[in-house]
Design a protein around this motif. Sequence first.
Motif, PDB file in Angstrom:
ATOM      1  N   LEU A   1       0.825  -1.214   0.000  1.00  0.00           N
ATOM      2  CA  LEU A   1       0.000   0.000   0.000  1.00  0.00           C
ATOM      3  C   LEU A   1       0.856   1.259   0.000  1.00  0.00           C
ATOM      4  CD1 LEU A   1      -2.793  -1.129   2.489  1.00  0.00           C
ATOM      5  CD2 LEU A   1      -2.940  -0.914  -0.004  1.00  0.00           C
ATOM      6  N   GLU A   2       2.022   1.207   0.614  1.00  0.00           N
ATOM      7  CA  GLU A   2       2.925   2.351   0.597  1.00  0.00           C
ATOM      8  C   GLU A   2       3.368   2.668  -0.833  1.00  0.00           C
ATOM      9  OE1 GLU A   2       5.060   5.548   2.081  1.00  0.00           O
ATOM     10  OE2 GLU A   2       3.608   4.263   3.108  1.00  0.00           O
ATOM     11  N   LEU A   3       3.562   1.615  -1.631  1.00  0.00           N
ATOM     12  CA  LEU A   3       3.972   1.830  -3.021  1.00  0.00           C
ATOM     13  C   LEU A   3       2.887   2.523  -3.841  1.00  0.00           C
ATOM     14  CD1 LEU A   3       5.829  -1.493  -3.876  1.00  0.00           C
ATOM     15  CD2 LEU A   3       6.830   0.779  -3.629  1.00  0.00           C
ATOM     16  N   GLN A   4       1.639   2.428  -3.378  1.00  0.00           N
ATOM     17  CA  GLN A   4       0.549   3.099  -4.083  1.00  0.00           C
ATOM     18  C   GLN A   4       0.722   4.617  -4.088  1.00  0.00           C
ATOM     19  OE1 GLN A   4      -1.943   2.045  -5.805  1.00  0.00           O
ATOM     20  NE2 GLN A   4      -2.120  -0.130  -5.336  1.00  0.00           N
ATOM     21  N   LYS A   5       1.535   5.125  -3.167  1.00  0.00           N
ATOM     22  CA  LYS A   5       1.729   6.574  -3.073  1.00  0.00           C
ATOM     23  C   LYS A   5       2.674   7.099  -4.144  1.00  0.00           C
ATOM     24  CE  LYS A   5       1.049   6.465   1.945  1.00  0.00           C
ATOM     25  NZ  LYS A   5       1.654   6.731   3.276  1.00  0.00           N
ATOM     26  N   ARG A   6       3.348   6.186  -4.844  1.00  0.00           N
ATOM     27  CA  ARG A   6       4.291   6.596  -5.885  1.00  0.00           C
ATOM     28  C   ARG A   6       3.664   6.394  -7.260  1.00  0.00           C
ATOM     29  NH1 ARG A   6       9.453   3.186  -4.579  1.00  0.00           N
ATOM     30  NH2 ARG A   6      10.279   4.401  -6.336  1.00  0.00           N
ATOM     31  N   SER A   7       4.267   6.988  -8.262  1.00  0.00           N
ATOM     32  CA  SER A   7       3.711   6.898  -9.610  1.00  0.00           C
ATOM     33  C   SER A   7       3.855   5.478 -10.141  1.00  0.00           C
ATOM     34  CB  SER A   7       4.414   7.885 -10.547  1.00  0.00           C
ATOM     35  OG  SER A   7       5.796   7.599 -10.627  1.00  0.00           O
ATOM     36  N   ALA A   8       2.791   4.989 -10.766  1.00  0.00           N
ATOM     37  CA  ALA A   8       2.781   3.633 -11.319  1.00  0.00           C
ATOM     38  C   ALA A   8       1.654   3.543 -12.332  1.00  0.00           C
ATOM     39  CB  ALA A   8       2.588   2.596 -10.220  1.00  0.00           C
ATOM     40  N   SER A   9       1.740   2.558 -13.225  1.00  0.00           N
ATOM     41  CA  SER A   9       0.674   2.344 -14.196  1.00  0.00           C
ATOM     42  C   SER A   9      -0.552   1.788 -13.488  1.00  0.00           C
ATOM     43  CB  SER A   9       1.131   1.367 -15.277  1.00  0.00           C
ATOM     44  OG  SER A   9       1.289   0.070 -14.726  1.00  0.00           O
ATOM     45  N   GLN A  10      -1.702   1.894 -14.141  1.00  0.00           N
ATOM     46  CA  GLN A  10      -2.928   1.367 -13.547  1.00  0.00           C
ATOM     47  C   GLN A  10      -2.826  -0.137 -13.324  1.00  0.00           C
ATOM     48  OE1 GLN A  10      -5.320   2.841 -12.221  1.00  0.00           O
ATOM     49  NE2 GLN A  10      -6.767   1.170 -11.895  1.00  0.00           N
ATOM     50  N   ARG A  11      -2.178  -0.819 -14.251  1.00  0.00           N
ATOM     51  CA  ARG A  11      -2.024  -2.264 -14.114  1.00  0.00           C
ATOM     52  C   ARG A  11      -1.205  -2.611 -12.867  1.00  0.00           C
ATOM     53  NH1 ARG A  11       1.343  -6.199 -18.158  1.00  0.00           N
ATOM     54  NH2 ARG A  11       0.808  -8.159 -17.176  1.00  0.00           N
ATOM     55  N   VAL A  12      -0.128  -1.885 -12.650  1.00  0.00           N
ATOM     56  CA  VAL A  12       0.698  -2.139 -11.473  1.00  0.00           C
ATOM     57  C   VAL A  12      -0.072  -1.797 -10.202  1.00  0.00           C
ATOM     58  CG1 VAL A  12       2.762  -1.354 -10.222  1.00  0.00           C
ATOM     59  CG2 VAL A  12       2.915  -1.948 -12.649  1.00  0.00           C
ATOM     60  N   ARG A  13      -0.852  -0.735 -10.238  1.00  0.00           N
ATOM     61  CA  ARG A  13      -1.639  -0.369  -9.057  1.00  0.00           C
ATOM     62  C   ARG A  13      -2.618  -1.489  -8.684  1.00  0.00           C
ATOM     63  NH1 ARG A  13      -0.588   4.387  -7.262  1.00  0.00           N
ATOM     64  NH2 ARG A  13       0.153   6.067  -8.631  1.00  0.00           N
ATOM     65  N   LEU A  14      -3.279  -2.058  -9.674  1.00  0.00           N
ATOM     66  CA  LEU A  14      -4.196  -3.162  -9.401  1.00  0.00           C
ATOM     67  C   LEU A  14      -3.463  -4.342  -8.780  1.00  0.00           C
ATOM     68  CD1 LEU A  14      -6.444  -3.175 -12.617  1.00  0.00           C
ATOM     69  CD2 LEU A  14      -7.132  -2.535 -10.303  1.00  0.00           C
ATOM     70  N   ARG A  15      -2.286  -4.618  -9.300  1.00  0.00           N
ATOM     71  CA  ARG A  15      -1.526  -5.745  -8.770  1.00  0.00           C
ATOM     72  C   ARG A  15      -1.040  -5.469  -7.347  1.00  0.00           C
ATOM     73  NH1 ARG A  15       2.684  -7.636 -13.180  1.00  0.00           N
ATOM     74  NH2 ARG A  15       2.874  -9.378 -11.738  1.00  0.00           N
ATOM     75  N   LEU A  16      -0.718  -4.226  -7.053  1.00  0.00           N
ATOM     76  CA  LEU A  16      -0.315  -3.881  -5.689  1.00  0.00           C
ATOM     77  C   LEU A  16      -1.480  -4.046  -4.709  1.00  0.00           C
ATOM     78  CD1 LEU A  16       1.924  -0.746  -6.351  1.00  0.00           C
ATOM     79  CD2 LEU A  16       2.687  -2.984  -5.515  1.00  0.00           C
ATOM     80  N   TYR A  17      -2.672  -3.638  -5.124  1.00  0.00           N
ATOM     81  CA  TYR A  17      -3.836  -3.871  -4.275  1.00  0.00           C
ATOM     82  C   TYR A  17      -4.063  -5.366  -4.077  1.00  0.00           C
ATOM     83  CZ  TYR A  17      -5.652   0.920  -3.923  1.00  0.00           C
ATOM     84  OH  TYR A  17      -5.824   2.245  -3.620  1.00  0.00           O
ATOM     85  N   GLY A  18      -3.887  -6.130  -5.159  1.00  0.00           N
ATOM     86  CA  GLY A  18      -4.033  -7.572  -5.049  1.00  0.00           C
ATOM     87  C   GLY A  18      -3.024  -8.183  -4.091  1.00  0.00           C
ATOM     88  N   LEU A  19      -1.788  -7.700  -4.147  1.00  0.00           N
ATOM     89  CA  LEU A  19      -0.760  -8.194  -3.228  1.00  0.00           C
ATOM     90  C   LEU A  19      -1.073  -7.814  -1.786  1.00  0.00           C
ATOM     91  CD1 LEU A  19       2.432  -7.535  -5.337  1.00  0.00           C
ATOM     92  CD2 LEU A  19       1.752  -9.743  -4.388  1.00  0.00           C
ATOM     93  N   ALA A  20      -1.548  -6.580  -1.596  1.00  0.00           N
ATOM     94  CA  ALA A  20      -1.939  -6.171  -0.250  1.00  0.00           C
ATOM     95  C   ALA A  20      -3.056  -7.067   0.277  1.00  0.00           C
ATOM     96  CB  ALA A  20      -2.391  -4.708  -0.257  1.00  0.00           C
ATOM     97  N   ALA A  21      -3.989  -7.430  -0.617  1.00  0.00           N
ATOM     98  CA  ALA A  21      -5.071  -8.339  -0.231  1.00  0.00           C
ATOM     99  C   ALA A  21      -4.524  -9.703   0.148  1.00  0.00           C
ATOM    100  CB  ALA A  21      -6.072  -8.475  -1.375  1.00  0.00           C
ATOM    101  N   GLU A  22      -3.566 -10.209  -0.633  1.00  0.00           N
ATOM    102  CA  GLU A  22      -3.024 -11.546  -0.353  1.00  0.00           C
ATOM    103  C   GLU A  22      -2.222 -11.564   0.944  1.00  0.00           C
ATOM    104  OE1 GLU A  22      -2.052 -14.480  -2.889  1.00  0.00           O
ATOM    105  OE2 GLU A  22      -2.472 -13.439  -4.762  1.00  0.00           O
ATOM    106  N   TYR A  23      -1.437 -10.517   1.169  1.00  0.00           N
ATOM    107  CA  TYR A  23      -0.695 -10.443   2.431  1.00  0.00           C
ATOM    108  C   TYR A  23      -1.653 -10.365   3.625  1.00  0.00           C
ATOM    109  CZ  TYR A  23       4.152  -9.987   0.831  1.00  0.00           C
ATOM    110  OH  TYR A  23       5.398 -10.239   0.321  1.00  0.00           O
TER     111      TYR A  23
END
Length: 420
Positions: A157-179
Amino acid sequence: MDENRRLADSLTEAGLTQVELGELVNEHLRKRGREGTVGDRTVRNWLSGRTRWPHPRQREALEAVFDRTAEELGFVPPTSRRSPTRTEDSVHRRNFLTAATGTAAVVSLVATRPYAVGTTDVIRLRSGLDGLTALDASRGGHEALERAALTGAAEALELQKRSASQRVRLRLYGLAAEYTAAAAWSAVDARQRDRARNHLNRALHLAGLGAAAEAEIRVWNSHAMLARQGQHFAEAVHAAQAAQATRAARRDPLFASLAHARTAIGHAASGDRQAALRSLGYAEEALTNAAVDSRRPAWVTFYGPAELLAITSYVRDDIGDAAGAEAASHRALAALPQEFRRNRALATLQLALTQLHQRDVDQACATADQVFTLMRGNTLPGRMRSCLGDFIRDLTTLAPGSSTAREWEDRYRSEWSRAR
């Protein structure tokens, strides 16, 4: 031409798609001031063997991504010359656990860098999940694992504060969910139900933000187990049915099988024999249709024919078929991989219960003794302690005053205090 199986195996091992590999190679090239032009076609040529020796810059990037030489990745140089020495700045996977103590310890997963978040960060975070899964399989849920998982979610979720593509943002949310789901499962296994429920609700929210179907089914699977622990049997069935309705279950028969198996447990606990057997049948049928070599998240590697047999034992024991349950337990233990130590201990304890329910007291106590041997050196998870409590209560009820029961109760108290 021969396919490059080494590269394909490395791709599978890293959990990467062809598109993701191209992105990582291009990212490496751009960091060195080069143009990143590797696309799907280039990766397909590498995998098919059409390109047997990539361009030097591409080879360097591939070696950095996999931390292996080009030859180790299956590429063949045009002459007998050796490939260049591996670059010093290879991408090393970070270990999420400290091996010295066997306790989950969080390390920094993200280096401070001036460029935007990319696929490399996603891969690093995902590798941490595999370490947590391995630790859980060995010793079960505990607070250190739970804390490590929550820290992993916070990193994502901390990485969400930095610039990223929409695809990467979705994957980061997914990873946060899995953790977060991993933290919830650890709490479920430790029988910390209030914490588990809070984590599961949070994980479900994050899975929705990330459109993460596999994280969603993991949450509902754990919800069903949590409800069963609390003896909320109707809720357990409904949570398992919600798992059946997820995209992951509709897409992959293995996930569908797990959801049906969890439904069977809920029906059996509530005394609905026919519904329980019907759900078991659906689980068996779905599992026969599941592809063996499909790429799936590490958390679900526990599930397969052996685990379904273990679940079958629970279901049959609950509906009064102790002999059928015992047979299923024997088959489960014969098939369970050795590395799933916690699951083997639980299956062994379930076998002891099925023997006890057939009044075979001596054999049941001898079987239950093996649980302490299997888990030697680790604190027993709360779920296992609860099952041991079920065994001692049934033993006291079915064989009151017998010498075998008294001896085992003494052993039980001694091992219980030592295993705390």
